[in-house]
Design a protein around this motif. Sequence first.
Motif, mmCIF file in Angstrom:
data_model
loop_
_atom_site.group_PDB
_atom_site.id
_atom_site.type_symbol
_atom_site.label_atom_id
_atom_site.label_comp_id
_atom_site.label_asym_id
_atom_site.label_seq_id
_atom_site.Cartn_x
_atom_site.Cartn_y
_atom_site.Cartn_z
ATOM 1 N N VAL A 103 0.844 -1.191 0.000
ATOM 2 C CA VAL A 103 0.000 0.000 0.000
ATOM 3 C C VAL A 103 0.883 1.247 0.000
ATOM 4 N N VAL A 104 0.469 2.257 -0.748
ATOM 5 C CA VAL A 104 1.123 3.564 -0.680
ATOM 6 C C VAL A 104 0.162 4.510 0.035
ATOM 7 N N CYS A 105 0.685 5.218 1.032
ATOM 8 C CA CYS A 105 -0.176 6.067 1.883
ATOM 9 C C CYS A 105 0.505 7.408 2.140
ATOM 10 N N VAL A 106 -0.298 8.441 2.309
ATOM 11 C CA VAL A 106 0.265 9.755 2.686
ATOM 12 C C VAL A 106 0.972 9.631 4.035
ATOM 13 N N ASN A 107 2.064 10.392 4.204
ATOM 14 C CA ASN A 107 2.898 10.111 5.381
ATOM 15 C C ASN A 107 2.461 10.755 6.694
ATOM 16 N N LYS A 108 1.407 11.541 6.693
ATOM 17 C CA LYS A 108 0.879 11.974 7.989
ATOM 18 C C LYS A 108 -0.628 11.732 8.032
ATOM 19 N N PRO A 109 -1.019 10.459 7.895
ATOM 20 C CA PRO A 109 -2.470 10.220 7.921
ATOM 21 C C PRO A 109 -2.965 10.309 9.354
ATOM 22 N N LEU A 152 -5.435 7.747 0.615
ATOM 23 C CA LEU A 152 -5.381 9.211 0.549
ATOM 24 C C LEU A 152 -6.089 9.856 1.739
ATOM 25 N N GLU A 153 -5.612 11.025 2.089
ATOM 26 C CA GLU A 153 -6.293 11.833 3.105
ATOM 27 C C GLU A 153 -6.020 13.271 2.712
ATOM 28 N N SER A 154 -6.982 13.916 2.079
ATOM 29 C CA SER A 154 -6.725 15.233 1.496
ATOM 30 C C SER A 154 -7.718 16.272 1.971
ATOM 31 N N PRO A 155 -7.262 17.205 2.797
ATOM 32 C CA PRO A 155 -5.930 17.233 3.395
ATOM 33 C C PRO A 155 -5.909 16.405 4.680
ATOM 34 N N ASN A 156 -4.686 16.211 5.230
ATOM 35 C CA ASN A 156 -4.641 15.599 6.566
ATOM 36 C C ASN A 156 -5.078 16.657 7.583
ATOM 37 N N SER A 157 -5.234 16.247 8.820
ATOM 38 C CA SER A 157 -5.890 17.157 9.758
ATOM 39 C C SER A 157 -4.952 17.826 10.760
ATOM 40 N N ASP A 164 -3.604 15.708 -5.225
ATOM 41 C CA ASP A 164 -4.401 15.964 -6.420
ATOM 42 C C ASP A 164 -5.243 14.710 -6.667
ATOM 43 N N LEU A 165 -6.488 14.745 -6.242
ATOM 44 C CA LEU A 165 -7.307 13.532 -6.206
ATOM 45 C C LEU A 165 -7.544 12.943 -7.592
ATOM 46 N N GLN A 166 -7.806 13.821 -8.578
ATOM 47 C CA GLN A 166 -8.066 13.310 -9.923
ATOM 48 C C GLN A 166 -6.810 12.671 -10.510
ATOM 49 N N ALA A 167 -5.695 13.331 -10.353
ATOM 50 C CA ALA A 167 -4.443 12.814 -10.931
ATOM 51 C C ALA A 167 -4.056 11.486 -10.278
ATOM 52 N N VAL A 168 -4.170 11.399 -8.959
ATOM 53 C CA VAL A 168 -3.784 10.165 -8.267
ATOM 54 C C VAL A 168 -4.759 9.040 -8.621
ATOM 55 N N SER A 169 -6.041 9.352 -8.723
ATOM 56 C CA SER A 169 -6.986 8.283 -9.053
ATOM 57 C C SER A 169 -6.808 7.828 -10.502
ATOM 58 N N ASN A 170 -6.379 8.743 -11.392
ATOM 59 C CA ASN A 170 -6.071 8.326 -12.773
ATOM 60 C C ASN A 170 -4.909 7.332 -12.814
ATOM 61 N N ILE A 171 -3.863 7.638 -12.048
ATOM 62 C CA ILE A 171 -2.702 6.724 -11.995
ATOM 63 C C ILE A 171 -3.145 5.368 -11.455
ATOM 64 N N ALA A 172 -3.960 5.394 -10.403
ATOM 65 C CA ALA A 172 -4.431 4.143 -9.794
ATOM 66 C C ALA A 172 -5.205 3.308 -10.806
ATOM 67 N N HIS A 175 -3.373 1.220 -13.312
ATOM 68 C CA HIS A 175 -2.629 0.059 -12.814
ATOM 69 C C HIS A 175 -3.478 -0.863 -11.959
ATOM 70 N N GLY A 176 -4.779 -0.729 -12.030
ATOM 71 C CA GLY A 176 -5.663 -1.622 -11.271
ATOM 72 C C GLY A 176 -5.507 -1.490 -9.759
ATOM 73 N N ILE A 177 -5.143 -0.277 -9.319
ATOM 74 C CA ILE A 177 -4.965 -0.028 -7.878
ATOM 75 C C ILE A 177 -6.233 0.646 -7.340
ATOM 76 N N THR A 178 -6.690 0.217 -6.172
ATOM 77 C CA THR A 178 -7.882 0.807 -5.557
ATOM 78 C C THR A 178 -7.491 2.068 -4.788
ATOM 79 N N THR A 179 -8.368 3.081 -4.816
ATOM 80 C CA THR A 179 -8.122 4.296 -4.031
ATOM 81 C C THR A 179 -9.137 4.394 -2.890
ATOM 82 N N ILE A 180 -8.625 4.726 -1.701
ATOM 83 C CA ILE A 180 -9.487 5.051 -0.551
ATOM 84 C C ILE A 180 -9.154 6.484 -0.146
ATOM 85 N N LEU A 181 -10.189 7.280 0.087
ATOM 86 C CA LEU A 181 -9.978 8.652 0.575
ATOM 87 C C LEU A 181 -10.639 8.813 1.938
ATOM 88 N N ASP A 182 -9.850 9.250 2.928
ATOM 89 C CA ASP A 182 -10.415 9.706 4.202
ATOM 90 C C ASP A 182 -10.804 11.167 3.968
#
Length: 397
Positions: A103-109, A152-157, A164-172, A175-182
Amino acid sequence: MSEFDISKILNELGEDRAEYQGAVSPPIFQTSNFAFPDVETMRQSVQKELDVPFYTRGNNPTVEILRAKVAALEGMEDALIFASGSAAIAAAVMHVLKSGDHVVCVNKPYSWTDKLLNNLLAQYGVEATMIAGIDPNEWDAARKPNTKLFMLESPNSITFELQDLQAVSNIAKQHGITTILDNSYASPLNQRASDFGIDIVCHSASKYLSGHSDMVAGVLCASRERIEKIFGEEFMTLGGIISPNDAWLMIRGLRTLAIRMERVAKTTPKIVEWLEAHPQVESISYPHSPSHPQFELAKQQQKYPSGQFTLTLKATEIKQVEAFCNALNRFLLACSWGGYESLAFPICALYESENYGNSPLPWNMIRFYIGLEEEAVLKGDLEAGFEAMGDAETSSA
Ligand SMILES: *Cc1c(COP(=O)(O)O)cnc(C)c1O
């Protein structure tokens, strides 16, 4: 119903008053189980536990109302309601990741998301890479052949970096990667996950969605297909469900979501602007301030400003920060946010005794939430804090 008829969602969707003798406020179905007139009806019901009442861990009519409302707010097909935001996030993540996955995750979730990935799931063979995630290319670069999830967590708290939610979800998607957004920071009214092609969106409903600091709950929205899978696996197995009582409180809280968010969006930028000009303020991190490095992206992704920001005080000693906080009367010193009351959370409260070195965040940083109070009242309270902070400095000289 127009494409996004908010008042209809909040006031009517999912409710059937004819079913409850015309009661304007829906009843609390305070029951664990449901009885059937004959075996065939019972047999039919147990096969459709996601959609019809059988046992309250699976389906309860009061909770069902929330599922319809929350899914519509996010523009998703269906939703599940949980006992906490953390339970919702854990169910979503465990739905996607199996042993051996990456999993790839933002570093201050959110801290418990961090612990879920790096402690709990690490024990089951899940590997996590934490990235700043500001540049979409970082997501692509961190990708491995076994990457199954972008978290993803945009923004963190706390420090409010955006993705960039659209750009990251396009990359996902490539490559058949699922996106989760908090999406807890923004609420579905300020930022809709479905607008950016996000697969699963979670919220801590303890914050804006319930809105009164009187309950803890979480939600997860996704396609119907995913909801069926999550229901049959993580949801029913782990069983972290909301009680019918709390579901009713959340329905009540949602009635005023739009006006609460409107009020917060009006007051917060004014207070931030005033604070940014204050001589005792070193800096502020707020996505909807022009001083935020991702201001343009924030305006593009979040339709309206939210109420949380972080302020760094121009203080030379921790006792000045404490004096500032202790002088606040209207801002309560507390964690969380999204209720009616304004809050201050000094980072130095996280430090163990005098050991300031044990947090990566500076001791003169305070996370604020602007609630529903009048702007002048809050400014007056902050002014009292600044005065006390100045006095603390003089007395040490
Ligand atoms: C509060 C919060 C959570 C956890 O939600 P709970 O309802 O407290 O379990 C998750 N993510 C964010 C961003 C939060 O602020």
